[in-house]
Design an enzyme around this catalytic site. Structure first.
Site, short mmCIF file in Angstrom:
data_model
loop_
_atom_site.label_atom_id
_atom_site.label_comp_id
_atom_site.label_asym_id
_atom_site.label_seq_id
_atom_site.Cartn_x
_atom_site.Cartn_y
_atom_site.Cartn_z
N ASP A 177 -8.86 6.14 -0.86
CA ASP A 177 -8.04 7.15 -1.49
C ASP A 177 -8.78 7.57 -2.92
O ASP A 177 -9.88 7.96 -2.89
CB ASP A 177 -6.94 6.08 -2.07
N GLU A 195 0.74 -1.31 -0.26
CA GLU A 195 -0.01 0.01 -0.01
C GLU A 195 0.83 1.35 0.08
O GLU A 195 0.54 2.34 -0.74
CB GLU A 195 -1.02 0.24 1.36
N TYR A 226 -5.93 6.11 4.83
CA TYR A 226 -6.08 5.32 4.09
C TYR A 226 -5.26 3.84 4.27
O TYR A 226 -6.12 2.82 4.04
CB TYR A 226 -5.87 5.86 2.38
N TYR A 280 9.20 9.51 -4.46
CA TYR A 280 8.62 9.90 -3.13
C TYR A 280 9.55 9.19 -2.12
O TYR A 280 8.74 8.35 -1.29
CB TYR A 280 7.12 9.73 -3.06
#
Length: 445
Positions: free
Chosen positions: A144, A43, A126, A88
């Site tokens: 999400d 996830e 989430y 990220y």
């Protein structure tokens, strides 16, 4: 056709969605079991990243860090290297920080309560909902962007999904839609519907399992909904960067530096670069690529920060990179490096040399033969020899300091000369990874 009540629509939605999901669900590696650690990793990787991209990264990551303990105890640089290319990178650091929390606070077991899972580093609403529902089958919503789009269209909601208040509202709504005992599959089915059918720009309404009661389709607004205000444009920064090609013992290598341990791209390796502001930023709009002012900007920065003389010699490429809030417009130059200077700067080295010359000249004036008293038994030749020797010692000590400084800079973790094969253990952001790969390619490496 009989008009269904809201509760009836919710119930039928769950039935139709689950029937569809059990027939078409994709065979994904994180669905092989309900291990909360594997679900957690998947996830986090899937945030703002396509499934097809994530699959090989997930398999490699789990092979390298098969348990929470392996992840918690791994060097951060190794974790970042395993994440290289996904972008990220704060996700990877937070994931490892969360794993350390599990080891320290929960005896190595992912907690089973919503409150404890939500308290883990990097776990938002989430991810918490995904772990609680998929791993433990608890009726916790996992909302999400995909889910907000699907639900907004089905109920024809006018709320701006860019607002946090809308997410909270939709979480409460989805929680009332979860069929009893089916949280694990219902939440995954919602994600699957958003990914495969109810896509952002071209929803496949005729293939949708819940099309009969979808208000957006019935109203002809499936392309209009959901409503989403435009995000603030990323701030543009202009940067000049160098690929410094090593010489002598560093022949065939390039110079890279490590970013600080916190902040943007923390701890990762990059090519040296500098922010260019004011009038110099306007140079990026010109067709001419090899502006001396940009080369001067990066040269001054490298000398000031690292004591290294860098001489950009030719343009290599331009490359943009967009972060969530910043856009880097970068111009890369090939460059040569000269000797490493004293940390105190070349101006100080020159001052020492100038002062030494002045001292010798003063001594020569002071001890000239017509000023020496013969009764002092002082040989002017000896005096000048001593002055010359002192000046030589100062010069030698300066050169020694330069040499020592050169060794220190070559060994410091912030700067390093590397070959292509060294990159196998060093994490680079996508931007610099791409540039370096192109550079090595031009060198036939």
């Amino acid at each position: 056709m009989t008009q269904l009540s809201l509760e009836q629509k919710k119930a039928k939605y769950g039935e139709d969605l689950l029937e569809w999901y059990f027939h078409i669900q994709r065979n994904l590696p994180w669905r092989e079991n309900h291990d909360p650690y594997r679900i957690w990793v998947s996830e986090i990787m899937l945030q703002q990243t396509r499934v097809d991209t994530v699959i090989p990264y997930f398999l490699s990551f789990i092979e390298k860090f098969p348990t929470i303990q392996h992840l918690a105890e791994a060097p951060e640089e190794e974790v970042l290297k395993s994440w290289e290319g996904l972008g990220y990178y704060s996700r990877a650091r937070n994931l490892q920080a969360g794993a350390k929390m599990v080891m320290e606070q929960h005896q190595g077991q992912v907690p089973t309560t919503k409150e404890e899972v939500a308290a883990l580093k990097g776990v938002g609403p989430y991810t918490c909902g995904a772990i609680m529902s998929i791993a433990y089958n608890e009726p916790v919503p996992a909302v999400d962007g995909n889910v907000m789009r699907v639900i907004s269209r089905f109920f024809a909601l006018e709320d701006d999904i860019a607002k946090p208040s809308t997410r909270v509202k939709l979480e409460k709504l989805v929680e009332t839609m979860i069929p009893e005992g089916q949280a694990r599959y219902f939440n995954q089915a919602l994600m699957e519907l958003g990914a495969l059918i109810c896509t952002p720009k071209s929803p496949s309404c005729l293939l949708c399992p819940v099309m009969d009661n979808c208000e957006a389709r019935l109203q002809g607004r499936e392309h209009e909904l959901p409503l989403k205000s435009k995000a603030k444009k990323a701030r543009v920064e202009y940067r000049a960067a160098v690929i410094v090609e090593g010489q002598g013992e560093h022949e065939g290598k390039v110079l890279v530096r490590q970013r600080p341990s916190d902040g943007l791209l923390a701890g990762m390796w990059e090519l040296p670069h500098v922010l260019v502001e004011g009038d110099q930023a306007a140079l990026y709009a010109e067709q001419l690529k090899e502006q001396p002012l940009l080369g001067q900007a990066i040269s001054e920065e490298m000398h000031k920060r690292h004591g290294l003389l860098v001489k950009p010699r030719e343009w290599f490429c331009d490359q943009d990179h967009i972060f969530s809030h910043i856009r880097w417009n970068m111009r890369f130059f090939l460059a040569d490096s000269s000797e490493v200077q004293s940390h105190v700067g070349e101006d100080v080295v020159q001052t020492i040399a100038h002062t030494t010359a002045q001292t010798a000249a003063a001594a020569e004036r002071t001890y000239s033969t017509d000023q020496i008293d013969p009764t002092d038994h002082i040989d002017p030749t000896d005096i000048m020899q001593n002055v010359t020797t002192e000046a030589k010692l100062v010069a030698e000590s300066t050169e020694d300091y330069r040499a020592i400084t050169a060794q220190e800079i070559n060994m410091t973790p912030e700067l390093r000369y590397i070959r292509k094969e060294d990159m196998s253990t060093m994490p680079f952001p996508n931007l610099f990874l791409k540039i370096l790969q192109n550079y090595w390619k031009t060198k036939g490496v």
